[in-house]
Design a protein around this motif. Sequence first.
Motif, PDB file in Angstrom:
ATOM      1  N   LEU A 122      15.165  -4.056  11.296  1.00  0.00           N
ATOM      2  CA  LEU A 122      15.028  -4.515   9.918  1.00  0.00           C
ATOM      3  C   LEU A 122      13.610  -4.343   9.382  1.00  0.00           C
ATOM      4  O   LEU A 122      13.421  -4.023   8.209  1.00  0.00           O
ATOM      5  CB  LEU A 122      15.464  -5.971   9.796  1.00  0.00           C
ATOM      6  N   HIS A 123      12.618  -4.522  10.230  1.00  0.00           N
ATOM      7  CA  HIS A 123      11.234  -4.339   9.786  1.00  0.00           C
ATOM      8  C   HIS A 123      11.023  -2.914   9.274  1.00  0.00           C
ATOM      9  O   HIS A 123      10.462  -2.703   8.205  1.00  0.00           O
ATOM     10  CB  HIS A 123      10.259  -4.657  10.922  1.00  0.00           C
ATOM     11  N   THR A 130      10.094  -0.466   0.810  1.00  0.00           N
ATOM     12  CA  THR A 130       8.903  -0.705  -0.003  1.00  0.00           C
ATOM     13  C   THR A 130       8.258   0.614  -0.396  1.00  0.00           C
ATOM     14  O   THR A 130       7.883   0.812  -1.558  1.00  0.00           O
ATOM     15  CB  THR A 130       7.906  -1.590   0.766  1.00  0.00           C
ATOM     16  N   SER A 131       8.146   1.531   0.540  1.00  0.00           N
ATOM     17  CA  SER A 131       7.520   2.812   0.217  1.00  0.00           C
ATOM     18  C   SER A 131       8.376   3.624  -0.750  1.00  0.00           C
ATOM     19  O   SER A 131       7.848   4.328  -1.616  1.00  0.00           O
ATOM     20  CB  SER A 131       7.219   3.617   1.486  1.00  0.00           C
ATOM     21  N   GLU A 135       7.213   4.941  -4.479  1.00  0.00           N
ATOM     22  CA  GLU A 135       7.356   6.327  -4.900  1.00  0.00           C
ATOM     23  C   GLU A 135       8.097   6.412  -6.233  1.00  0.00           C
ATOM     24  O   GLU A 135       7.727   7.188  -7.114  1.00  0.00           O
ATOM     25  CB  GLU A 135       8.114   7.146  -3.842  1.00  0.00           C
ATOM     26  N   VAL A 136       9.155   5.603  -6.397  1.00  0.00           N
ATOM     27  CA  VAL A 136       9.930   5.608  -7.638  1.00  0.00           C
ATOM     28  C   VAL A 136       9.054   5.109  -8.796  1.00  0.00           C
ATOM     29  O   VAL A 136       9.032   5.707  -9.873  1.00  0.00           O
ATOM     30  CB  VAL A 136      11.203   4.740  -7.500  1.00  0.00           C
ATOM     31  N   GLU A 137       8.314   4.050  -8.590  1.00  0.00           N
ATOM     32  CA  GLU A 137       7.441   3.519  -9.633  1.00  0.00           C
ATOM     33  C   GLU A 137       6.364   4.529 -10.008  1.00  0.00           C
ATOM     34  O   GLU A 137       6.047   4.714 -11.181  1.00  0.00           O
ATOM     35  CB  GLU A 137       6.792   2.207  -9.181  1.00  0.00           C
TER      36      GLU A 137
END
Length: 141
Positions: A122-123, A130-131, A135-137
């Motif tokens: 899960l980590h 998050t990455s 990238e999308v933002e």
Amino acid sequence: MCPSRSQVIYRGEKITTLTISEDSGPEDLETLAVAVHSVIGLPTTIRSLKRKGLRLEKGQILDRDYTGPVLEEVLKTNKVVHKVPTEGVYSGKPVVVAPIHSKDGEVIAALGVVDILATIDLHSVFQEYTSVLEEVEYAKK
């Protein structure tokens, strides 16, 4: 009508109830087991305190006289157990089993599934998520 079902009056309406007890057998536990298995789609097991129960996989009931070492452990300890059994049908596979309680808190049955979350890091998943979001933002700008 199954012996574990009865009709009661609730708020002026007749409703059908499902009752399980420490003496429930596979026929009594079937509707609950099938519902859980249908929702999660994972191998599912259930048994009562005093009688063996069911094992379901791939939409089918495979065993109507089932017990397993982790189901039995949960019935004795009255605690949720996450573990990889060393014996039985699910030997070597992570499982999670939870007790089912009576109204007064006594353990009357145990319900288990193969624990696919135990096989996922899960980590790493959330770290990657998050990455991907970053990238999308960045691409939106």
